[in-house]
Design an enzyme around this catalytic site. Structure first.
Site, PDB file in Angstrom:
ATOM      1  N   GLY A 139       0.837  -1.210   0.000  1.00  0.00           N
ATOM      2  CA  GLY A 139       0.000   0.000   0.000  1.00  0.00           C
ATOM      3  C   GLY A 139       0.861   1.245   0.000  1.00  0.00           C
ATOM      4  O   GLY A 139       0.490   2.280   0.560  1.00  0.00           O
ATOM      5  N   ALA A 140       2.021   1.152  -0.649  1.00  0.00           N
ATOM      6  CA  ALA A 140       3.025   2.221  -0.561  1.00  0.00           C
ATOM      7  C   ALA A 140       2.567   3.527  -1.190  1.00  0.00           C
ATOM      8  O   ALA A 140       3.100   4.588  -0.869  1.00  0.00           O
ATOM      9  CB  ALA A 140       4.325   1.755  -1.217  1.00  0.00           C
TER      10      ALA A 140
ATOM     11  N   ASN B 211     -10.297  -8.551   3.477  1.00  0.00           N
ATOM     12  CA  ASN B 211      -8.891  -8.454   3.871  1.00  0.00           C
ATOM     13  C   ASN B 211      -8.227  -9.819   4.023  1.00  0.00           C
ATOM     14  O   ASN B 211      -7.021  -9.943   3.849  1.00  0.00           O
ATOM     15  CB  ASN B 211      -8.760  -7.605   5.133  1.00  0.00           C
ATOM     16  CG  ASN B 211      -8.841  -6.126   4.762  1.00  0.00           C
ATOM     17  OD1 ASN B 211      -8.081  -5.667   3.930  1.00  0.00           O
ATOM     18  ND2 ASN B 211      -9.793  -5.419   5.329  1.00  0.00           N
TER      19      ASN B 211
ATOM     20  N   GLN C 135      -0.591 -12.712   1.092  1.00  0.00           N
ATOM     21  CA  GLN C 135       0.671 -12.026   1.445  1.00  0.00           C
ATOM     22  C   GLN C 135       1.456 -12.855   2.463  1.00  0.00           C
ATOM     23  O   GLN C 135       2.682 -12.934   2.397  1.00  0.00           O
ATOM     24  CB  GLN C 135       0.398 -10.614   1.965  1.00  0.00           C
ATOM     25  CG  GLN C 135      -0.038  -9.685   0.825  1.00  0.00           C
ATOM     26  CD  GLN C 135      -0.243  -8.242   1.247  1.00  0.00           C
ATOM     27  OE1 GLN C 135      -0.040  -7.873   2.401  1.00  0.00           O
ATOM     28  NE2 GLN C 135      -0.658  -7.415   0.292  1.00  0.00           N
TER      29      GLN C 135
ATOM     30  N   VAL D  41      -0.317  -3.139   9.693  1.00  0.00           N
ATOM     31  CA  VAL D  41      -0.946  -1.853  10.009  1.00  0.00           C
ATOM     32  C   VAL D  41      -2.393  -1.845   9.502  1.00  0.00           C
ATOM     33  O   VAL D  41      -3.287  -1.309  10.142  1.00  0.00           O
ATOM     34  CB  VAL D  41      -0.144  -0.693   9.375  1.00  0.00           C
ATOM     35  CG1 VAL D  41      -0.846   0.649   9.595  1.00  0.00           C
ATOM     36  CG2 VAL D  41       1.275  -0.652   9.941  1.00  0.00           C
ATOM     37  N   GLY D  42      -2.617  -2.461   8.339  1.00  0.00           N
ATOM     38  CA  GLY D  42      -3.948  -2.446   7.715  1.00  0.00           C
ATOM     39  C   GLY D  42      -4.991  -3.094   8.608  1.00  0.00           C
ATOM     40  O   GLY D  42      -4.752  -4.144   9.198  1.00  0.00           O
ATOM     41  N   ASN D  43      -6.139  -2.458   8.700  1.00  0.00           N
ATOM     42  CA  ASN D  43      -7.188  -2.936   9.620  1.00  0.00           C
ATOM     43  C   ASN D  43      -8.089  -4.014   9.029  1.00  0.00           C
ATOM     44  O   ASN D  43      -8.283  -4.031   7.823  1.00  0.00           O
ATOM     45  CB  ASN D  43      -8.060  -1.744  10.034  1.00  0.00           C
ATOM     46  CG  ASN D  43      -7.364  -0.936  11.103  1.00  0.00           C
ATOM     47  OD1 ASN D  43      -6.720  -1.480  11.973  1.00  0.00           O
ATOM     48  ND2 ASN D  43      -7.500   0.387  11.008  1.00  0.00           N
TER      49      ASN D  43
ATOM     50  N   ASP E  22      -1.806   3.861  19.236  1.00  0.00           N
ATOM     51  CA  ASP E  22      -2.647   3.975  20.433  1.00  0.00           C
ATOM     52  C   ASP E  22      -1.784   4.316  21.650  1.00  0.00           C
ATOM     53  O   ASP E  22      -2.145   5.154  22.473  1.00  0.00           O
ATOM     54  CB  ASP E  22      -3.403   2.661  20.644  1.00  0.00           C
ATOM     55  CG  ASP E  22      -4.088   2.220  19.356  1.00  0.00           C
ATOM     56  OD1 ASP E  22      -5.039   2.893  18.948  1.00  0.00           O
ATOM     57  OD2 ASP E  22      -3.633   1.249  18.722  1.00  0.00           O
TER      58      ASP E  22
ATOM     59  N   HIS F 250      -6.399  -2.891  18.223  1.00  0.00           N
ATOM     60  CA  HIS F 250      -6.512  -1.552  17.650  1.00  0.00           C
ATOM     61  C   HIS F 250      -7.975  -1.373  17.230  1.00  0.00           C
ATOM     62  O   HIS F 250      -8.343  -1.578  16.071  1.00  0.00           O
ATOM     63  CB  HIS F 250      -5.571  -1.386  16.454  1.00  0.00           C
ATOM     64  CG  HIS F 250      -5.755  -0.060  15.785  1.00  0.00           C
ATOM     65  ND1 HIS F 250      -5.431   1.125  16.391  1.00  0.00           N
ATOM     66  CD2 HIS F 250      -6.270   0.275  14.581  1.00  0.00           C
ATOM     67  CE1 HIS F 250      -5.738   2.124  15.588  1.00  0.00           C
ATOM     68  NE2 HIS F 250      -6.249   1.634  14.487  1.00  0.00           N
TER      69      HIS F 250
HETATM   70  P1  NAX Z   1      -5.183   4.348   1.716  1.00  0.00           P
HETATM   71  O1  NAX Z   1      -6.475   3.863   1.162  1.00  0.00           O
HETATM   72  O2  NAX Z   1      -4.776   5.757   1.519  1.00  0.00           O
HETATM   73  O3  NAX Z   1      -3.995   3.454   1.133  1.00  0.00           O
HETATM   74  C1  NAX Z   1      -4.069   2.072   1.063  1.00  0.00           C
HETATM   75  C2  NAX Z   1      -3.226   1.647  -0.115  1.00  0.00           C
HETATM   76  O4  NAX Z   1      -3.210   0.234  -0.136  1.00  0.00           O
HETATM   77  C3  NAX Z   1      -3.789   2.099  -1.464  1.00  0.00           C
HETATM   78  O5  NAX Z   1      -2.779   2.774  -2.197  1.00  0.00           O
HETATM   79  C4  NAX Z   1      -4.222   0.799  -2.133  1.00  0.00           C
HETATM   80  O6  NAX Z   1      -4.024   0.826  -3.535  1.00  0.00           O
HETATM   81  C5  NAX Z   1      -3.275  -0.193  -1.458  1.00  0.00           C
HETATM   82  N1  NAX Z   1      -3.726  -1.591  -1.502  1.00  0.00           N
HETATM   83  C6  NAX Z   1      -4.984  -2.069  -1.413  1.00  0.00           C
HETATM   84  N2  NAX Z   1      -4.966  -3.419  -1.531  1.00  0.00           N
HETATM   85  C7  NAX Z   1      -3.669  -3.781  -1.658  1.00  0.00           C
HETATM   86  C8  NAX Z   1      -3.018  -5.029  -1.834  1.00  0.00           C
HETATM   87  N3  NAX Z   1      -3.715  -6.160  -1.906  1.00  0.00           N
HETATM   88  N4  NAX Z   1      -1.686  -5.033  -1.940  1.00  0.00           N
HETATM   89  C9  NAX Z   1      -0.977  -3.897  -1.896  1.00  0.00           C
HETATM   90  N5  NAX Z   1      -1.549  -2.671  -1.746  1.00  0.00           N
HETATM   91  C10 NAX Z   1      -2.874  -2.626  -1.640  1.00  0.00           C
HETATM   92  O7  NAX Z   1      -5.214   3.944   3.263  1.00  0.00           O
HETATM   93  P2  NAX Z   1      -4.261   4.461   4.442  1.00  0.00           P
HETATM   94  O8  NAX Z   1      -4.824   5.697   5.021  1.00  0.00           O
HETATM   95  O9  NAX Z   1      -2.855   4.463   3.974  1.00  0.00           O
HETATM   96  O10 NAX Z   1      -4.510   3.298   5.531  1.00  0.00           O
HETATM   97  C11 NAX Z   1      -4.051   1.979   5.305  1.00  0.00           C
HETATM   98  C12 NAX Z   1      -4.570   1.045   6.359  1.00  0.00           C
HETATM   99  O11 NAX Z   1      -4.086   1.409   7.657  1.00  0.00           O
HETATM  100  C13 NAX Z   1      -6.105   1.022   6.492  1.00  0.00           C
HETATM  101  O12 NAX Z   1      -6.524  -0.331   6.641  1.00  0.00           O
HETATM  102  C14 NAX Z   1      -6.340   1.757   7.783  1.00  0.00           C
HETATM  103  O13 NAX Z   1      -7.576   1.371   8.393  1.00  0.00           O
HETATM  104  C15 NAX Z   1      -5.152   1.305   8.587  1.00  0.00           C
HETATM  105  N6  NAX Z   1      -4.803   2.093   9.789  1.00  0.00           N
HETATM  106  C16 NAX Z   1      -4.312   1.417  10.851  1.00  0.00           C
HETATM  107  C17 NAX Z   1      -3.897   2.056  11.991  1.00  0.00           C
HETATM  108  C18 NAX Z   1      -3.332   1.295  13.153  1.00  0.00           C
HETATM  109  O14 NAX Z   1      -3.030   1.925  14.171  1.00  0.00           O
HETATM  110  N7  NAX Z   1      -3.165  -0.029  13.093  1.00  0.00           N
HETATM  111  C19 NAX Z   1      -4.045   3.539  12.129  1.00  0.00           C
HETATM  112  C20 NAX Z   1      -4.156   4.243  10.835  1.00  0.00           C
HETATM  113  C21 NAX Z   1      -4.980   3.543   9.786  1.00  0.00           C
HETATM  114  O15 NAX Z   1      -6.332   3.804  10.024  1.00  0.00           O
END
Ligand code: NAX
Length: 328
Positions: free
Chosen positions: A12-13, A106, A113, A130-132, A160, A188
């Site tokens: 998700g870079a 997810n 992955q 990190v992804g939720n 957090d 989280h």
């Molecule tokens: P964005 O939607 O801006 O970016 C996500 C990126 O991931 C996009 O560029 C998308 O093309 C890419 N992506 C989607 N599926 C993919 C895959 N299969 N392989 C590779 N890349 C893929 O989201 P962003 O604001 O960057 O947040 C990313 C994640 O972090 C979300 O799930 C969000 O809920 C989660 N978070 C987690 C936090 C934590 O504390 N654990 C806090 C911040 C954030 O809410």
């Protein structure tokens, strides 16, 4: 002698968090000022062009530690030789989506992955999800990587933890660096339990410095619901602070935690504090630069123990959903 470069994979870079994260990895803030890095960006095909733009900017920074950048939509390529992986990319929750739908979507990302990590990563690989829903995604990825110790799959609770440090420091009008030994138990999610029972502020117990009503009515809900407050204010979810927390997590894991303090990380439970084995759960931990160790033997109050159990039950229910969907 100069260190050899390590491979850091960021999924998700091209997203919000990714855009803040990769520059700090390349500058040396994550692994130290003497550790060269090769950054491997994994994106979905439609976002590859945006990832190329980010890579152009990375190059334009002329970071001395940046040894190279690879951009790909193939997880096997992205995780080839991976030493450190930050799994940020995920499917966001859309309107009307049930939690089970989100978990299912997810699971389709973190299962494959995990397998790509299993088949291609370096023997010393360390993963931060990190992804939720981060805790559950970490369990899914680990389950798909049977040859990698599950302890190498963490989920991020550091944001957090940092939010809790900042709220307490602000209340007491002290610098954040004065506050030690914070804990955020659980997931989280809005159910997490930020706990100051063992906090020290300039060496004094924090419990005597704030009253219980402030803790219950302001501190706990403010920390737990901070993500929603940021979306409300900014119109977008936390990005720079999430990236900073990911950098902090990996830095503490790889470079060690300071004596006399600990941090919060979600790691697979081995049954500590009554949390069922295998759940990815936020615990107080220290690192020697190689492995996390849960801080054990803390005297937990009945109230905190019930919060720990409540969170563990929630996390376990999510894993049951994953199993019922046939994801693992
Ligand atoms: P964005 O939607 O801006 O970016 C996500 C990126 O991931 C996009 O560029 C998308 O093309 C890419 N992506 C989607 N599926 C993919 C895959 N299969 N392989 C590779 N890349 C893929 O989201 P962003 O604001 O960057 O947040 C990313 C994640 O972090 C979300 O799930 C969000 O809920 C989660 N978070 C987690 C936090 C934590 O504390 N654990 C806090 C911040 C954030 O809410």
């Amino acid at each position: 002698m100069a260190k050899s470069p390590v491979n850091v994979t960021v999924t998700g870079a091209a997203g919000n968090i990714g855009y803040s994260l990769v520059f700090r990895i390349a500058s040396g803030e994550m692994l130290g000022p003497d550790q060269p890095v090769r950054i491997k960006m994994l994106e979905i095909t439609p976002a590859l062009k945006a990832a190329e733009g980010t890579a152009m900017e990375l190059n334009d920074c002329a970071f001395p530690l940046l040894d190279g950048i690879d951009i790909t939509d193939d997880p096997n390529v992205a995780f080839s030789g991976c030493n450190f992986g930050l799994l940020v990319g995920s499917m966001p929750r859309k309107q009307g989506m049930e939690r089970a739908d989100l978990i299912s979507a997810n699971g389709g990302i973190f299962g494959p992955q995990g397998k790509a990590i299993n088949d291609n990563a370096a023997d010393d690989v360390r993963i931060l999800v990190v992804g939720n829903p981060a805790n559950t995604n970490a369990v899914i990825a680990a389950a798909s990587a049977p040859d990698v110790p599950a302890s190498r799959f963490n989920a991020m609770m550091r944001l957090d933890h940092n939010r809790a440090l900042s709220q307490l420091a602000e209340k007491l009008n002290v610098p954040v660096s004065s506050v030690k030994k914070m804990i955020v138990w659980g997931n989280h999610s809005a159910d997490q339990y930020p706990d100051i029972s063992f906090c020290e502020v300039d060496g004094k117990p924090a419990c005597g410095l704030v009253d219980e009503a402030w803790l219950d009515d302001y501190f706990v809900p403010t920390v737990a619901k901070r993500g929603a407050a940021i979306i409300e204010a900014r119109g977008k979810s936390s990005a720079a602070s999430a990236a900073a927390a990911a950098i902090d997590h990996m830095h503490s894991w790889a470079c060690g935690t300071p004596a006399g303090d600990w941090v919060t990380a979600a790691i697979p439970s081995a049954g500590q504090y009554g949390v069922p084995e295998g759940l990815s759960y936020g615990f107080p931990v220290t690192s020697d630069g190689k492995e996390w160790k849960v801080v054990e033997g803390l005297e937990i109050s009945e109230k905190t123990q019930s919060k720990i159990k409540f969170n563990a039950d929630k996390a376990a229910a999510e894993i049951d959903t994953v199993k019922s969907l046939g994801i693992m």
